[in-house]
Design a protein around this motif. Structure first.
Motif, PDB file in Angstrom:
ATOM      1  N   SER A 284       0.803  -1.217   0.000  1.00  9.51           N
ATOM      2  CA  SER A 284       0.000   0.000   0.000  1.00  9.51           C
ATOM      3  C   SER A 284       0.839   1.271   0.000  1.00  9.51           C
ATOM      4  O   SER A 284       0.291   2.369  -0.015  1.00  9.51           O
ATOM      5  CB  SER A 284      -0.934   0.007   1.221  1.00  9.51           C
ATOM      6  OG  SER A 284      -0.185   0.050   2.425  1.00  9.51           O
ATOM      7  N   TRP A 285       2.171   1.136   0.012  1.00  9.98           N
ATOM      8  CA  TRP A 285       3.025   2.330  -0.037  1.00  9.98           C
ATOM      9  C   TRP A 285       2.851   3.017  -1.388  1.00  9.98           C
ATOM     10  O   TRP A 285       2.756   2.349  -2.426  1.00  9.98           O
ATOM     11  CB  TRP A 285       4.484   1.949   0.150  1.00  9.98           C
ATOM     12  CG  TRP A 285       4.835   1.482   1.534  1.00  9.98           C
ATOM     13  CD1 TRP A 285       4.017   1.403   2.615  1.00  9.98           C
ATOM     14  CD2 TRP A 285       6.122   1.013   1.972  1.00  9.98           C
ATOM     15  NE1 TRP A 285       4.696   0.915   3.703  1.00  9.98           N
ATOM     16  CE2 TRP A 285       6.000   0.671   3.342  1.00  9.98           C
ATOM     17  CE3 TRP A 285       7.353   0.846   1.356  1.00  9.98           C
ATOM     18  CZ2 TRP A 285       7.056   0.182   4.097  1.00  9.98           C
ATOM     19  CZ3 TRP A 285       8.425   0.360   2.096  1.00  9.98           C
ATOM     20  CH2 TRP A 285       8.269   0.034   3.452  1.00  9.98           C
ATOM     21  N   PRO A 286       2.823   4.356  -1.423  1.00  2.00           N
ATOM     22  CA  PRO A 286       2.640   5.070  -2.701  1.00  2.00           C
ATOM     23  C   PRO A 286       3.688   4.702  -3.756  1.00  2.00           C
ATOM     24  O   PRO A 286       3.402   4.746  -4.954  1.00  2.00           O
ATOM     25  CB  PRO A 286       2.762   6.541  -2.299  1.00  2.00           C
ATOM     26  CG  PRO A 286       2.378   6.573  -0.852  1.00  2.00           C
ATOM     27  CD  PRO A 286       2.875   5.281  -0.279  1.00  2.00           C
ATOM     28  N   THR A 287       4.893   4.334  -3.324  1.00  2.31           N
ATOM     29  CA  THR A 287       5.942   3.952  -4.280  1.00  2.31           C
ATOM     30  C   THR A 287       5.495   2.794  -5.160  1.00  2.31           C
ATOM     31  O   THR A 287       5.856   2.717  -6.338  1.00  2.31           O
ATOM     32  CB  THR A 287       7.230   3.557  -3.533  1.00  2.31           C
ATOM     33  OG1 THR A 287       7.626   4.633  -2.701  1.00  2.31           O
ATOM     34  CG2 THR A 287       8.345   3.203  -4.507  1.00  2.31           C
ATOM     35  N   TYR A 288       4.703   1.881  -4.596  1.00  2.00           N
ATOM     36  CA  TYR A 288       4.270   0.698  -5.346  1.00  2.00           C
ATOM     37  C   TYR A 288       2.778   0.745  -5.693  1.00  2.00           C
ATOM     38  O   TYR A 288       2.410   0.451  -6.826  1.00  2.00           O
ATOM     39  CB  TYR A 288       4.584  -0.576  -4.560  1.00  2.00           C
ATOM     40  CG  TYR A 288       6.069  -0.827  -4.469  1.00  2.00           C
ATOM     41  CD1 TYR A 288       6.781  -1.276  -5.576  1.00  2.00           C
ATOM     42  CD2 TYR A 288       6.768  -0.583  -3.296  1.00  2.00           C
ATOM     43  CE1 TYR A 288       8.147  -1.480  -5.514  1.00  2.00           C
ATOM     44  CE2 TYR A 288       8.145  -0.796  -3.218  1.00  2.00           C
ATOM     45  CZ  TYR A 288       8.834  -1.237  -4.327  1.00  2.00           C
ATOM     46  OH  TYR A 288      10.188  -1.433  -4.265  1.00  2.00           O
ATOM     47  N   ALA A 289       1.926   1.082  -4.734  1.00  2.00           N
ATOM     48  CA  ALA A 289       0.470   1.032  -4.960  1.00  2.00           C
ATOM     49  C   ALA A 289       0.123  -0.254  -5.698  1.00  2.00           C
ATOM     50  O   ALA A 289      -0.521  -0.257  -6.749  1.00  2.00           O
ATOM     51  CB  ALA A 289       0.019   2.256  -5.750  1.00  2.00           C
ATOM     52  N   LEU A 290       0.568  -1.357  -5.139  1.00  2.00           N
ATOM     53  CA  LEU A 290       0.519  -2.653  -5.814  1.00  2.00           C
ATOM     54  C   LEU A 290      -0.828  -3.341  -5.623  1.00  2.00           C
ATOM     55  O   LEU A 290      -1.212  -3.660  -4.497  1.00  2.00           O
ATOM     56  CB  LEU A 290       1.631  -3.557  -5.259  1.00  2.00           C
ATOM     57  CG  LEU A 290       1.655  -5.005  -5.740  1.00  2.00           C
ATOM     58  CD1 LEU A 290       1.982  -5.068  -7.236  1.00  2.00           C
ATOM     59  CD2 LEU A 290       2.674  -5.818  -4.938  1.00  2.00           C
ATOM     60  N   PRO A 291      -1.567  -3.600  -6.710  1.00  2.00           N
ATOM     61  CA  PRO A 291      -2.755  -4.445  -6.592  1.00  2.00           C
ATOM     62  C   PRO A 291      -2.318  -5.833  -6.118  1.00  2.00           C
ATOM     63  O   PRO A 291      -1.294  -6.362  -6.571  1.00  2.00           O
ATOM     64  CB  PRO A 291      -3.302  -4.498  -8.024  1.00  2.00           C
ATOM     65  CG  PRO A 291      -2.688  -3.325  -8.715  1.00  2.00           C
ATOM     66  CD  PRO A 291      -1.348  -3.138  -8.090  1.00  2.00           C
TER      67      PRO A 291
END
Length: 337
Positions: A284-291
């Motif tokens: 959930s970090w903005p760097t990744y925003a990983l689904p």
């Protein structure tokens, strides 16, 4: 040099200092039997003064039971495992059990390590290590069957199990990809010796069979960040680039994202939509925003505690099995704008 032997502090000395009986000391620490608040306070004060700590293992053996739950995990650096073990340890401790963490190698030497360290009976063991089969741990659990989080057991093994409903979360992911116009996919599986290798692969193939999404190519990683990077490099060299790529865990997906962006100049998710599995906090970090496909630690821990409660209440000889749901968590950088 003259070495002075330290005098052993035992329950008898605590009883003498507190002015109570030896059995009162035992009841004060065990919680079994009646003891007044005044007596318990005297016992604890004397114990503190003498530096006495009761031998819980010896006490358990004397009662022919155990409160020790071994948490047997692998030696791979797994971000999710750190949080899971910490949360499970706290839950077991709050439920009156003693957690004991054992990390074993994810190879054939794992079972040997286990036999070297477990020289006393356990209440049960919670097993997630890839290398540990049910037969390796059953002899160490005379009071309750081990709880297997991996699939390394047969139909005849006397074990309990907590399993993931990976089909649900992966099916939701495939449906999302279709709904957003994606048509082609790459897949990076995890280590082939793990149960997750086959279960996540089968769940993906089942979901794809019900969709128009096409699997162009696949590779195998090792659940590490670097293995995701290496697997993506091999896929990229073979080409062509798909619309999306699904990785069997978040760490590999993060390796894919960074390589795609910083080495090949791809836009994520515009040029390549990357999906992971586990939904670790870093996803959930903005760097990744990983689904990611989420498996909640709280659900797994509740399932483990439910099994232990049912065993305590007398569940009989049948195997106890709990299914824990997964769900797809779509995530974009727009959420952080």
């Amino acid at each position: 040099m003259h070495i002075v032997a330290m005098q052993k502090v035992n329950a008898k000395k605590v009883a003498e200092l507190a002015g109570v009986s030896r059995s009162a000391v035992s009841r004060s620490f065990s919680g079994n039997g009646r003891v007044s608040a005044e007596t318990r306070a005297k016992v604890f004060a004397a114990s503190e003064q003498l530096g006495y700590r009761p031998n819980g293992l010896a006490s358990s053996l004397a009662r022919q039971t155990s409160d020790i739950v071994a948490l047997i995990n692998g030696d791979a650096p797994d971000f999710r495992e750190v949080f899971f073990v910490q949360n499970l340890s706290r839950a077991l401790f709050n439920a009156g059990m003693t957690p004991l963490m054992l990390s074993v190698r994810n190879d054939d030497s794992g079972a040997e390590t286990l036999s070297q360290f477990l020289r006393f009976p356990l209440l049960t063991a919670v097993v997630s290590a890839d290398s540990i089969e049910a037969r390796h741990v059953i002899p160490h659990c005379p009071y309750a069957p081990p709880i297997m989080l991996n699939e390394n057991y047969s139909r005849d093994d006397e074990v309990d199990a907590v399993r993931l409903d990976e089909v649900k979360g992966i099916g939701e992911m495939v449906a999302h990809l279709e709904s957003t116009g994606r048509k082609t996919l790459w897949f990076i599986a995890g280590r082939q010796t793990t149960s997750a290798y086959s279960s996540r692969k089968m769940a993906l193939l089942e979901a794809l069979a019900r969709s128009d999404l096409r699997l162009l190519d696949s590779e195998v990683g090792d659940f590490f960040y670097d293995s995701g990077t290496a697997a993506f490099e091999r896929l990229y060299q073979r080409g062509p680039l798909p619309d999306a790529i699904f990785c069997a865990n978040d760490l590999m997906a993060m390796g894919v994202m960074d390589t795609a962006r910083f080495k090949y100049g791809l836009r994520v998710p515009e040029d390549l939509y990357v999906v992971g599995f586990d939904d670790i906090p870093q996803s959930s970090w903005p760097t990744y925003a990983l689904p990611s496909i989420q498996q909640r630690d709280a659900d797994i821990i509740n399932a483990i505690l439910e099994i232990l409660t049912e065993r305590k209440e007398g569940a009989g000889d049948q195997r106890l099995s709990k299914m824990v749901p997964t769900r797809f968590v779509p995530r974009t950088k727009a959420e952080f704008a």
